[in-house]
Scaffold this motif. Sequence first.
Motif, PDB file in Angstrom:
ATOM      1  N   VAL A  82      81.584  65.970  24.008  1.00  0.00           N
ATOM      2  CA  VAL A  82      80.502  65.908  25.010  1.00  0.00           C
ATOM      3  C   VAL A  82      80.567  67.058  26.004  1.00  0.00           C
ATOM      4  CG1 VAL A  82      80.177  63.409  24.866  1.00  0.00           C
ATOM      5  CG2 VAL A  82      81.801  64.353  26.542  1.00  0.00           C
ATOM      6  N   ALA A  83      81.691  67.781  26.024  1.00  0.00           N
ATOM      7  CA  ALA A  83      81.802  68.928  26.924  1.00  0.00           C
ATOM      8  C   ALA A  83      81.152  70.169  26.326  1.00  0.00           C
ATOM      9  CB  ALA A  83      83.273  69.201  27.233  1.00  0.00           C
ATOM     10  N   SER A  84      80.719  70.080  25.068  1.00  0.00           N
ATOM     11  CA  SER A  84      80.119  71.240  24.404  1.00  0.00           C
ATOM     12  C   SER A  84      78.595  71.102  24.371  1.00  0.00           C
ATOM     13  CB  SER A  84      80.666  71.356  22.972  1.00  0.00           C
ATOM     14  OG  SER A  84      79.731  72.005  22.141  1.00  0.00           O
ATOM     15  N   GLU A  85      77.930  72.087  24.937  1.00  0.00           N
ATOM     16  CA  GLU A  85      76.459  72.071  24.979  1.00  0.00           C
ATOM     17  C   GLU A  85      75.873  71.988  23.563  1.00  0.00           C
ATOM     18  OE1 GLU A  85      74.844  75.579  26.858  1.00  0.00           O
ATOM     19  OE2 GLU A  85      73.124  74.451  27.624  1.00  0.00           O
ATOM     20  N   ASP A  86      76.448  72.759  22.636  1.00  0.00           N
ATOM     21  CA  ASP A  86      75.924  72.768  21.259  1.00  0.00           C
ATOM     22  C   ASP A  86      76.130  71.426  20.578  1.00  0.00           C
ATOM     23  OD1 ASP A  86      75.180  75.356  21.620  1.00  0.00           O
ATOM     24  OD2 ASP A  86      76.848  76.229  20.483  1.00  0.00           O
ATOM     25  N   ASP A  87      77.317  70.839  20.785  1.00  0.00           N
ATOM     26  CA  ASP A  87      77.599  69.532  20.166  1.00  0.00           C
ATOM     27  C   ASP A  87      76.631  68.473  20.682  1.00  0.00           C
ATOM     28  OD1 ASP A  87      79.746  70.775  18.989  1.00  0.00           O
ATOM     29  OD2 ASP A  87      81.212  69.236  19.560  1.00  0.00           O
ATOM     30  N   VAL A  88      76.401  68.478  21.982  1.00  0.00           N
ATOM     31  CA  VAL A  88      75.537  67.441  22.576  1.00  0.00           C
ATOM     32  C   VAL A  88      74.105  67.617  22.070  1.00  0.00           C
ATOM     33  CG1 VAL A  88      74.548  66.584  24.748  1.00  0.00           C
ATOM     34  CG2 VAL A  88      76.995  67.066  24.593  1.00  0.00           C
ATOM     35  N   SER A  89      73.671  68.846  21.976  1.00  0.00           N
ATOM     36  CA  SER A  89      72.335  69.108  21.463  1.00  0.00           C
ATOM     37  C   SER A  89      72.221  68.618  20.013  1.00  0.00           C
ATOM     38  CB  SER A  89      72.067  70.613  21.596  1.00  0.00           C
ATOM     39  OG  SER A  89      70.998  70.985  20.813  1.00  0.00           O
ATOM     40  N   ALA A  90      73.229  68.902  19.202  1.00  0.00           N
ATOM     41  CA  ALA A  90      73.221  68.445  17.801  1.00  0.00           C
ATOM     42  C   ALA A  90      73.219  66.912  17.726  1.00  0.00           C
ATOM     43  CB  ALA A  90      74.436  69.014  17.072  1.00  0.00           C
ATOM     44  N   MET A  91      73.938  66.284  18.637  1.00  0.00           N
ATOM     45  CA  MET A  91      74.012  64.812  18.640  1.00  0.00           C
ATOM     46  C   MET A  91      72.625  64.201  18.918  1.00  0.00           C
ATOM     47  SD  MET A  91      76.580  62.458  20.869  1.00  0.00           S
ATOM     48  CE  MET A  91      76.051  63.032  22.481  1.00  0.00           C
ATOM     49  N   PHE A  92      71.899  64.792  19.848  1.00  0.00           N
ATOM     50  CA  PHE A  92      70.563  64.258  20.157  1.00  0.00           C
ATOM     51  C   PHE A  92      69.576  64.527  19.017  1.00  0.00           C
ATOM     52  CE2 PHE A  92      70.282  62.178  24.269  1.00  0.00           C
ATOM     53  CZ  PHE A  92      71.589  62.355  24.722  1.00  0.00           C
ATOM     54  N   HIS A  93      69.761  65.643  18.317  1.00  0.00           N
ATOM     55  CA  HIS A  93      68.930  65.869  17.126  1.00  0.00           C
ATOM     56  C   HIS A  93      69.195  64.790  16.090  1.00  0.00           C
ATOM     57  CE1 HIS A  93      68.069  70.087  18.515  1.00  0.00           C
ATOM     58  NE2 HIS A  93      66.900  69.648  18.095  1.00  0.00           N
ATOM     59  N   ARG A  94      70.477  64.460  15.914  1.00  0.00           N
ATOM     60  CA  ARG A  94      70.813  63.417  14.940  1.00  0.00           C
ATOM     61  C   ARG A  94      70.209  62.079  15.352  1.00  0.00           C
ATOM     62  NH1 ARG A  94      74.916  62.000  11.376  1.00  0.00           N
ATOM     63  NH2 ARG A  94      74.957  64.185  10.784  1.00  0.00           N
ATOM     64  N   MET A  95      70.231  61.821  16.654  1.00  0.00           N
ATOM     65  CA  MET A  95      69.655  60.571  17.174  1.00  0.00           C
ATOM     66  C   MET A  95      68.185  60.472  16.755  1.00  0.00           C
ATOM     67  SD  MET A  95      70.455  57.974  19.152  1.00  0.00           S
ATOM     68  CE  MET A  95      69.445  56.575  19.662  1.00  0.00           C
TER      69      MET A  95
END
Length: 284
Positions: A82-95
């Motif tokens: 969750v500290a990574s901007e790219d990871d969080v963005s990818a997570m919301f795309h998956r959502m």
Amino acid sequence: MPETNYQPPNEAPPGPIRPVLKGQKALVTGASKGLGQAMAIGFAQAGADVLVNYHTDEEGARQTAKAIEACGRKAEVFQADVASEDDVSAMFHRMTDAFGRIDICAPNSGIQLNARVDEMTLAQWQRVIDVNLTGMFLCAREAIRAFKKQGIDRSVSYAMGKLIFMSSVHDIIPWEGHANYAAAKGGIMLLMKSLAQEVAHLRIRVNALSPGAIRTPMNVEKLTSPEVFERVLLKLIPAKRIGEPEDVARAAVWLASDESDYVNGVTIYIDGGMTLYPGFIGAG
Ligand code: BGC
């Protein structure tokens, strides 16, 4: 969880969670164990499908997903820091790919890297701030963007979206030896309130949960060491019991539901009275 003689039995929880989140889609970070796991399962019991985020504990996340599916709900497991901007963005795309929308976002991930300030490394300071505070910001930002894009669907909820931040009693109780953690939690308080003020007109509700000592892996020491446990239980918790993850999950379900539709910008303390200055009992 290790067996212990020091834990007085807690009373049975007050009945099943009611289906107040039917048709909703929730995202919970740090849902492989502890409070995140309990909230994810609580949301599913209340009728929501859930994206289960984890960082390192894939096995724990899979167990959470299994429990969600056992409730007849859908689970999606997603690894992200969750500290990574790219990871969080990818997570919301998956959502969006998995569920088509998001109604409830519960950024919960939290770590402790304890040290007294004169011995704390910058890395210890930074990592705790990055995960516990910046992670909240990154998830909240993506959630607000998604809420605004999808608008209100009254067949699902009166709100455009709900954000529930996992804070701690240490957003108001100072904690020596844990200054990085307390600073992050204190930061969550005003992040939450400022954001609530910013988006209330959109019918987006932003609130926080502040647990005290709860029976989670983070607190395992308190369950295994009689000395620490007695000190915490008897001196710091007027209710004289440690909290259960379900105590927190029930509050999360309520905050996520329309039953709390007029609740915005508040912190609910789930702490058996830990924030009541118990040192003043019989003193002062
Ligand atoms: C911490 C626990 C601690 C509790 C009360 C929580 O935020 O994660 O480890 O027991 O606060 O001090």
